[in-house]
Write an enzyme that holds these catalytic residues in place. Structure first.
Site, mmCIF file in Angstrom:
data_model
loop_
_atom_site.group_PDB
_atom_site.id
_atom_site.type_symbol
_atom_site.label_atom_id
_atom_site.label_comp_id
_atom_site.label_asym_id
_atom_site.label_seq_id
_atom_site.Cartn_x
_atom_site.Cartn_y
_atom_site.Cartn_z
ATOM 1 N N GLU A 323 0.838 -1.193 0.000
ATOM 2 C CA GLU A 323 0.000 0.000 0.000
ATOM 3 C C GLU A 323 0.877 1.249 0.000
ATOM 4 O O GLU A 323 1.983 1.240 0.552
ATOM 5 C CB GLU A 323 -0.900 0.055 1.255
ATOM 6 C CG GLU A 323 -1.984 -0.988 1.288
ATOM 7 C CD GLU A 323 -2.822 -0.866 2.564
ATOM 8 O OE1 GLU A 323 -2.573 0.078 3.355
ATOM 9 O OE2 GLU A 323 -3.710 -1.704 2.757
ATOM 10 N N LYS A 325 2.055 4.629 1.428
ATOM 11 C CA LYS A 325 2.011 5.299 2.736
ATOM 12 C C LYS A 325 1.611 6.749 2.515
ATOM 13 O O LYS A 325 2.296 7.491 1.822
ATOM 14 C CB LYS A 325 3.369 5.223 3.436
ATOM 15 C CG LYS A 325 3.328 5.751 4.853
ATOM 16 C CD LYS A 325 4.693 5.652 5.518
ATOM 17 C CE LYS A 325 4.598 6.084 6.960
ATOM 18 N NZ LYS A 325 4.061 7.429 7.142
ATOM 19 N N LEU A 326 0.519 7.132 3.118
ATOM 20 C CA LEU A 326 -0.062 8.452 2.880
ATOM 21 C C LEU A 326 0.478 9.480 3.872
ATOM 22 O O LEU A 326 0.724 9.170 5.044
ATOM 23 C CB LEU A 326 -1.587 8.388 2.984
ATOM 24 C CG LEU A 326 -2.268 7.468 1.970
ATOM 25 C CD1 LEU A 326 -3.739 7.287 2.319
ATOM 26 C CD2 LEU A 326 -2.112 8.013 0.558
ATOM 27 N N GLU A 393 -6.642 7.027 6.821
ATOM 28 C CA GLU A 393 -5.780 8.211 6.868
ATOM 29 C C GLU A 393 -6.549 9.380 6.277
ATOM 30 O O GLU A 393 -7.083 9.298 5.168
ATOM 31 C CB GLU A 393 -4.504 7.961 6.066
ATOM 32 C CG GLU A 393 -3.407 8.971 6.303
ATOM 33 C CD GLU A 393 -2.483 8.595 7.440
ATOM 34 O OE1 GLU A 393 -1.536 9.361 7.683
ATOM 35 O OE2 GLU A 393 -2.702 7.548 8.074
ATOM 36 N N PHE A 435 -8.429 1.969 4.916
ATOM 37 C CA PHE A 435 -7.712 0.739 4.563
ATOM 38 C C PHE A 435 -8.074 -0.431 5.476
ATOM 39 O O PHE A 435 -7.521 -1.520 5.329
ATOM 40 C CB PHE A 435 -6.195 0.951 4.567
ATOM 41 C CG PHE A 435 -5.651 1.665 5.771
ATOM 42 C CD1 PHE A 435 -5.588 1.067 7.013
ATOM 43 C CD2 PHE A 435 -5.176 2.968 5.643
ATOM 44 C CE1 PHE A 435 -5.084 1.718 8.105
ATOM 45 C CE2 PHE A 435 -4.664 3.641 6.736
ATOM 46 C CZ PHE A 435 -4.609 3.014 7.979
ATOM 47 N N LYS A 500 1.997 -5.330 4.141
ATOM 48 C CA LYS A 500 1.086 -5.952 5.105
ATOM 49 C C LYS A 500 0.908 -7.430 4.782
ATOM 50 O O LYS A 500 0.873 -7.826 3.617
ATOM 51 C CB LYS A 500 -0.282 -5.256 5.095
ATOM 52 C CG LYS A 500 -0.258 -3.814 5.562
ATOM 53 C CD LYS A 500 -1.656 -3.215 5.590
ATOM 54 C CE LYS A 500 -1.633 -1.789 6.112
ATOM 55 N NZ LYS A 500 -2.993 -1.175 6.159
#
Length: 997
Positions: A323, A325-326, A393, A435, A500
């Site tokens: 994923e 990362k925001l 997020e 998420f 993950k």
């Protein structure tokens, strides 16, 4: 009740009301809460019996403010961990024995960073330093004042100050210890400190904060104040984590904290260690904030293959998820159907630190409490969803360029979107990227695997474009798939990736290898190495205090310039680097530059080092000290990419810079120059399209949003039929002649007024209007709400911003002077609290001179009753101490005004003795007389005691009543009838008439 309330003493009952409010309300809301039977311990017991002993168990040197030992604690053969546990257990046991089972007042001071009931104080180190300077009445230009304000810098005059550099509380201790009001510990209890801190968290004005700090200063010694400062800053560092305290308090405390983030619940529900949580109480609960799972850091850079191995793949399932990362704020959304609220649905939003954001993002779909997000996401959930908890997020999304924006703009964008009633698809807005789904229709999903939770998320959430979206992921099966994805997100200016395991369950408040962060520095050979000269240094805090922890690197302007040339040694600031250094690296740099550093003078900056910012005031990323390039060192650094930035003179800077090594083989004039860097930059850009070169210049994200510009409309000048007519702005005058106004927002206070109407008002009184921050002088910038463009102007810190209220005050004062036939109208000086939306630090003292100590303006008439009331309420009361009854009575006696004619004071200063008598009826009358005497301020004493003024005897009894001692000759002999008559009349009557009745 957990304890018998009849056993609670008065002091404990008063403290309950002091800290929590009315006890009846508490009993109704928390019927099973524990009660403290006695008053809470003194505040100083926290550090004498807990904090200082805990610090004594640490091997490293203790901070200066905490060096006083509290005596031996525990056997010397205990390990530090065992010693710490013994200290904490001993303190908790003492509390239970001497106070009671309600440990919450102490817990919120021991781990203040976890206390969610008390609001943030809005105070940082410099603000506290300013308050302490006022409290101690020291000159703001004195060495001690500078030591507190510049707490990161080592002291110049006091040797002891170097040891506290980077430790703000320790630096304050040094200053306060020289001028204490008291040397011994104070008498404030833990309950009193909590109550006063609650008051501090609720006030915003500096004068109110000053009064509270003054109260602390008068009642605490320097060491107490030092620990108080640490509590306010929530920077305890006492050698024991919150997990240690929670575990010692109760075996299930950490579990309950993870699902509730609530210290009050932990202390009130788990006060008995023998009572354990049931299985149904250990899971997350709807509408209660929990501590989210976090991604693990990779402390040592390893291969992607090793990282994937930690995700526990199996032969049957070797997949892992990737994923993006925001760059936002971790946010949990709780939603439940509620027919009693507008829209039929109720929301809650909490950040990772359990801060409630409902006020910003909304509580309901409709109505006044529909916020910046909720009123746009009515269609985000499937129809069968009755309740849900989402983990995600919150980011800022710019609709004009259709791209994520940096985290720093989130709150500003949310406030702006909250006022966007039309839902316009332009500008910046908050976007929740979800998420994980942790709760659905009454079921806790944390025990299920990530893959199962994701399936539930996809079935429950449909999403709303650029409002609430399900965060995408890529399923991968080989470590070789990571690096291309990382290159892709870095090229788009993202932070990195999160790996993950789809087989993992959700673990509250835990960092583990089920989720792992991957940032650009983990990539092999990503980015070119750059050799740049150090031109500035920044002092660190904590264990890096007193020394440089990061450095400002620059590019040489002209390598070929000779000594004496203006460009000789001149550098443009390029980037700031603080990561990747070891202790040995810091020591090597310090050894090569010792004695060559100079303090940065903001008023006279060095001509050879140019910082970022406007030409008139280049002060961005200003270092604490600077150094000549010829005296400096060259650092080899690497970075993920290059991005544009107005914080540095180069207008670009490195993204994720990281130190690699000290180039001892290079002289300062062999470091990178501007021309060399630009050649390197051009070369990389040319080759990137062919070979996807590792060093990537960040492409400009901002594209033209529209092909045509909206016409600039100045109020009062437009001839367009679409423009609404401007409202009447009042009688015209030349009050603002020669002034230019830049009105950035509508007026919100004290009444709402649209920006065009405000512009018309200014023009009617002679002012000129511009629509951007121009060079016009004098330019008055006006705003009343913090839009993005306003925040941007504040960050540049180049001009003051005035509230629209100043315009109205000037007009009102001019009209009042005209009515009174005073002199020609004049412009009011700015008042710091009333008129300033944003105030430069340099102008603060000048503006404070325009009002008196109570906030009353010298040049302006008070506008209304509300303002007068606010000024009067801010004034201190004449008597700050509590009322002393005996002192008051004595004072009246001294002034010839005795209170013997008042019922409750008529026997004051009188001593009564009663004769012996076996008659039962007389004994009853005598006892009633004793009670009346005591109520009326008199004293009842034994016969024979010196100073007796009245002897009470039975009717017909002996006149001396059997008295002995020296009272027999002085006392007046009276009967109970005299006491009864005094009571009925409410004053003393003549003793001669009633002495036998």
């Amino acid at each position: 009740m957990a304890e018998d309330t009849a056993m609670i003493d008065d002091d404990a009952a008063k403290e309950v009301t002091l800290m929590y409010g009315r006890e009846e309300d508490l009993d109704e809301k928390y019927p099973n809460r524990p009660n403290n039977l006695h008053k809470t311990l003194p505040f100083h017991s926290l550090f004498t019996e807990l904090f200082n002993p805990l610090l004594d168990t640490q091997k490293k040197n203790r901070p200066a403010a905490s060096r006083r030992r509290a005596g031996p604690h525990g056997a010397s053969n205990l390990s530090p961990v065992e010693a710490r546990r013994n200290i904490i257990e001993r303190f908790i046991a003492k509390w239970r024995k001497e106070v009671g089972n309600d440990f919450y007042p102490a817990m919120r001071l021991v781990i203040p960073e976890k206390d969610r009931d008390r609001a943030m104080y809005g105070l940082k180190e410099k603000a506290i330093a300013k308050l302490l300077i006022r409290v101690t009445k020291i000159n703001k230009d004195s060495e001690d004042a500078k030591l507190m304000v510049n707490w990161k810098l080592p002291g110049q005059l006091h040797k002891a100050s170097s040891s506290t550099a980077g430790d703000f509380a320790g630096r304050c201790y040094e200053v306060l210890a020289k001028r204490p009001i008291r040397n011994e510990v104070g008498d404030m209890s833990i309950a009193e400190v909590n109550n006063t801190l609650d008051q501090l968290s609720q006030v915003g004005a500096e004068d109110q904060q000053y009064k509270i700090f003054l109260r602390f200063y008068r009642r605490m010694n320097p060491e107490e104040l030092t620990w108080l400062i640490r509590i306010i800053l929530r920077q305890m560092k006492i050698g024991a984590t919150e997990k240690t305290f929670l575990d010692i308090w109760h075996p299930d405390a950490e579990t309950l904290f993870n699902i509730s983030s609530n210290l009050r619940r932990i202390c009130w529900e788990l006060y008995d260690p023998k009572v354990r949580l049931g299985g149904e109480d250990s899971g997350i609960t709807l509408m209660q904030c929990f501590q989210p799972q976090l991604a693990a850091f990779q402390k040592q850079v390893g291969s992607f293959e090793k990282m994937v191995a930690k995700l526990s793949p199996t032969p049957e399932d070797d997949s892992f998820w990737i994923e993006e990362k925001l760059d936002g704020e971790r946010m949990q959304l709780h939603m439940v159907e509620d027919p009693d609220v507008p829209g039929g649905t109720r929301f809650s939003f909490w950040s990772r630190k359990a801060k409630d954001y409902c006020y910003l993002y909304g509580k309901h779909f409709d109505g006044e409490e529909a916020g910046a997000l909720t009123r746009f996401i009515k269609s985000a959930f499937s129809p069968n969803v009755k309740s849900i908890i989402l983990d995600g997020e919150m980011i800022t999304w710019d609709m004009d360029v259709d791209h994520i924006v940096g985290f720093g703009t989130l709150k500003t964008a949310a406030i702006s979107e909250k006022e966007n009633k039309t839902g316009t698809d332009t500008g910046q807005r908050p976007l929740l990227r979800v998420f994980d789904c942790l709760y659905l229709n009454g079921r806790d999903l944390t025990p299920y695997t990530l893959r199962d939770r994701r399936n539930a998320l996809n079935s429950a959430v449909k999403g709303v474009h650029r409002r609430l979206e399900v965060h995408p992921y890529k399923e991968a099966h080989s470590h070789t798939e990571i690096e291309p994805e990382l290159r892709k997100v870095v090229a788009e200016a993202s932070e990195g990736l999160v790996l993950k395991s789809p087989r993992s369950r959700y673990r509250l408040n835990d960092r583990n290898d089920d989720w792992m962060k991957v940032k650009p520095e983990y990539m092999s050979e990503f980015g070119e190495s750059l050799d740049c000269v150090v031109v500035g240094g920044y002092f660190g805090s904590g264990h890096r205090g007193g020394a440089h922890s990061s450095f400002l690197c620059g590019l040489l302007v002209n390598k070929n310039a000779k000594e004496g040339d203006p460009e000789y040694e001149k550098c443009f600031s390029f980037f700031k680097v603080g990561g990747g250094f070891s202790r040995e690296d810091y020591a090597a740099i310090r050894g090569r530059t010792e004695g060559k550093w100079k303090d940065w003078d903001q008023r006279r900056p060095p001509p050879i080092v140019e910082l970022g910012g406007h030409v008139e005031n280049r002060q961005h990323e200003r270092p604490d000290q600077w150094i000549r390039p010829s005296d400096s060192v060259v650092l080899e650094c690497k970075a993920a990419s290059v991005e544009s930035s107005d914080k540095f003179r180069m207008a670009i800077t490195l993204r994720f810079p990281r130190f690699k090594q000290l180039r001892t083989d290079k002289r300062w004039d062999q470091a990178l120059s501007i021309s060399e860097f630009m050649e390197l930059k051009d070369s990389v850009e040319r080759e990137h399209s062919e070979k996807e070169k590792e060093f990537k210049i960040e492409q400009s994200r901002r594209k033209k949003a529209r092909t045509t510009k909206k016409p600039l409309v100045v109020a009062g000048t437009s001839t367009s039929t679409d423009v609404l007519s401007t409202p009447y702005a009042g009688p015209q005058s030349g009050l603002f002649d020669g002034l230019t106004f830049y009105l950035m927002t509508d007026q919100l206070h004290p009444t709402k007024l649209a920006k065009p109407a405000l512009e018309a008002l200014v023009k009617a009184h002679g002012g000129a209007i511009v629509q951007r921050d121009s060079a016009a002088q004098p330019l008055i910038v006006v705003a009343d709400k913090r839009l993005v463009k306003v925040s941007s102007l504040e960050k540049r810190a180049t001009t003051n911003i005035v509230k629209p209220l100043w315009i109205h005050d000037c007009i009102r004062q001019a009209e009042a002077d005209a009515d009174a036939e005073n002199s020609a109208p004049y412009l009011l000086p700015f008042e710091p609290n009333r008129h300033m939306f944003y105030l430069l630090d340099a102008d603060e003292l000048d503006l404070e001179a325009h009002v008196d100590e109570h906030g009353d303006a010298y040049a302006r008439d008070i506008s209304d009753v509300a303002e007068m009331r606010a000024i009067l309420n801010a004034m201190p009361t004449k008597f700050e101490t509590t009322f002393n009854r005996d002192m008051f009575v004595a004072q009246l006696d001294d002034h010839g005004r005795p209170l013997t004619n008042l019922k409750s004071y008529m026997f004051s200063h009188a001593k009564f003795a009663f004769a012996d008598c076996d008659d039962c009826a007389w004994q009853v009358d005598a006892q009633l007389a004793r009670n009346r005497i005591r109520f009326a301020g008199g004293a009842v004493v034994d016969k024979g005691e010196s100073g007796v003024t009245h002897l009470v005897v039975p009717e017909g009894g002996a006149r001396d009543g059997g008295m002995d001692g020296d009272g027999s000759g002085l006392a007046r002999v009276v009967g109970v009838g005299w006491v009864r008559k005094c009571w009925e009349e409410g004053t003393r009557v003549d003793e001669e008439r009633w002495q036998w009745g």
